[in-house]
Design an enzyme around this catalytic site. Sequence first.
Site, PDB file in Angstrom:
ATOM      1  N   TYR A   8     -29.459 -14.903  54.195  1.00  0.00           N
ATOM      2  CA  TYR A   8     -29.682 -16.129  53.434  1.00  0.00           C
ATOM      3  C   TYR A   8     -30.207 -17.263  54.312  1.00  0.00           C
ATOM      4  O   TYR A   8     -30.766 -18.233  53.818  1.00  0.00           O
ATOM      5  CB  TYR A   8     -28.363 -16.577  52.807  1.00  0.00           C
ATOM      6  CG  TYR A   8     -28.508 -17.111  51.407  1.00  0.00           C
ATOM      7  CD1 TYR A   8     -28.748 -16.239  50.362  1.00  0.00           C
ATOM      8  CD2 TYR A   8     -28.399 -18.461  51.128  1.00  0.00           C
ATOM      9  CE1 TYR A   8     -28.867 -16.699  49.073  1.00  0.00           C
ATOM     10  CE2 TYR A   8     -28.524 -18.930  49.844  1.00  0.00           C
ATOM     11  CZ  TYR A   8     -28.758 -18.054  48.818  1.00  0.00           C
ATOM     12  OH  TYR A   8     -28.880 -18.514  47.545  1.00  0.00           O
TER      13      TYR A   8
ATOM     14  N   ASP B 142     -21.117   0.159  51.503  1.00  0.00           N
ATOM     15  CA  ASP B 142     -21.598   1.222  50.612  1.00  0.00           C
ATOM     16  C   ASP B 142     -20.438   1.892  49.889  1.00  0.00           C
ATOM     17  O   ASP B 142     -20.487   2.160  48.689  1.00  0.00           O
ATOM     18  CB  ASP B 142     -22.477   2.248  51.362  1.00  0.00           C
ATOM     19  CG  ASP B 142     -22.013   2.502  52.779  1.00  0.00           C
ATOM     20  OD1 ASP B 142     -21.298   1.657  53.340  1.00  0.00           O
ATOM     21  OD2 ASP B 142     -22.348   3.556  53.340  1.00  0.00           O
TER      22      ASP B 142
ATOM     23  N   ASP C 240     -24.166 -10.314  47.484  1.00  0.00           N
ATOM     24  CA  ASP C 240     -25.244 -10.363  46.509  1.00  0.00           C
ATOM     25  C   ASP C 240     -25.241  -9.084  45.679  1.00  0.00           C
ATOM     26  O   ASP C 240     -25.225  -9.113  44.448  1.00  0.00           O
ATOM     27  CB  ASP C 240     -26.559 -10.477  47.298  1.00  0.00           C
ATOM     28  CG  ASP C 240     -27.689 -11.050  46.467  1.00  0.00           C
ATOM     29  OD1 ASP C 240     -27.409 -11.631  45.410  1.00  0.00           O
ATOM     30  OD2 ASP C 240     -28.843 -10.919  46.885  1.00  0.00           O
TER      31      ASP C 240
END
Length: 413
Positions: free
Chosen positions: A159, A280, A304
């Site tokens: 970001y 993951d 996100d």
Amino acid sequence: MAGFQIQPPSWGEPITVENGRLVIPDKPIILYIEGDGIGPEVVTSMRRVLDAAVAKAYGGRRKIAWTEVLAGERAGEVYGKVLPEETLDAIRQYYIGIKGPLTTPVGGGYRSLNVAIRKALDLYANVRPSRYFTGVPSPIKHPERVNMVVFRENTEDVYAGIEWPYNSPEADKIRAFLKQEFGIQLREDAGIGLKPISEFGTKRLVRKAIRYAIERKRPSVTLVHKGNIMKYTEGAFRDWGYEVAREEFGEYTITEQELWEKYNGQVPEGKVVIKDRIADNMLQQILTRTAEYSVLATPNLNGDYISDAISGLVGGLGLAPGGNIGDVHAVFEPVHGTAPKYAGKNVINPTAEILSGALMLEHMGWFEAADLIYQAVEKTISAKQVTQDLARHMEGVKPLSTTEYTDALIANL
Ligand code: NAP
């Protein structure tokens, strides 16, 4: 400024800060930005529902002194600037605001206003709760097990936006530097980005997540990272997260390892369990072990992906609220954008904006009014009184307009 003035109602009282904590008066001045596209419709609906919930919860004792500030297209017309300094100054002065979505032009024009607001006010925690409301169509068997709040770091990681095109002089320089200093050979056609994750940035985010879990009696905080591969950024996020838990909240927290080694898997009364998961695996765990996760603290990119995946389990964009929270300043907003094709049509779902308002009420400590809103959303949706985005996934349900749905919610408070 010609044609527009920031004008709190004369009876409104400013929020103040004492010892780093917000002091909320009974008639607080709260700023709102209507935003672009469907923004004005969802913000109007949100204000109506919050006013009704506050009146119901507290009689006339408490009332929000709504005060409009501008950003986006209307600000462009009035100020000649899409994010006027006056709007940022007002948020600095009054501390809390809520907004509708704002347009970000693709490939040119100005950069995201949402990002600019978060940066200008250092709103470092993007907070995204996801919970199930009975009757919402879901792709999983047990959506009622979803009750998670993601605290996503808002200022670092990808970001930070530090990157250069492959063919730029900056990328050439960095390639040459890496080769000369460290013997690292990058391909000539590789774009280059930086991923900074700091101890300061991590600790203030995780601190907020743990404090939230303790105050709201949440069972656990999970640090989500990719530390097996990126040891000194993502791995450090995990290590600093555990450190903050141990050093600042030792009395209230135990690690998952301690839970099994010392307590035989039984969480002692009043303790929050701190655990960590690789990103993951986490995306799988929210599907396979949904009930085991409550508060998640994540670096920017993991958050996100994960927050969108979680909100997709319980109704998607029309129902996904959010807040951007700093040390004392906060701006609440739905996750969705301006959905321009629906603007002015009175068909979109205002629930995400309304739930962002409920999150704001919780942030203010007005829990009774927030709870009334959650109960009303539950009652309204479970009675199949829904807007078209949900109705189209439900058999034989006639969609309500945005205003009809808002009326139904208010009637159900
Ligand atoms: P979007 O505005 O979120 O809309 C995408 C689709 O999501 C809509 O076409 C609609 O789906 C559904 N949707 C979104 N909000 C809904 C609601 N309240 N009720 C019902 N359905 C809803 O995303 P976008 O089209 O990618 O972005 C449009 C603009 O918004 C862009 O300028 C973007 O930069 C901006 N944006 C702003 C923010 C923000 O201000 N925080 C966030 C994201 C995007 P269907 O077509 O399937 O009905």
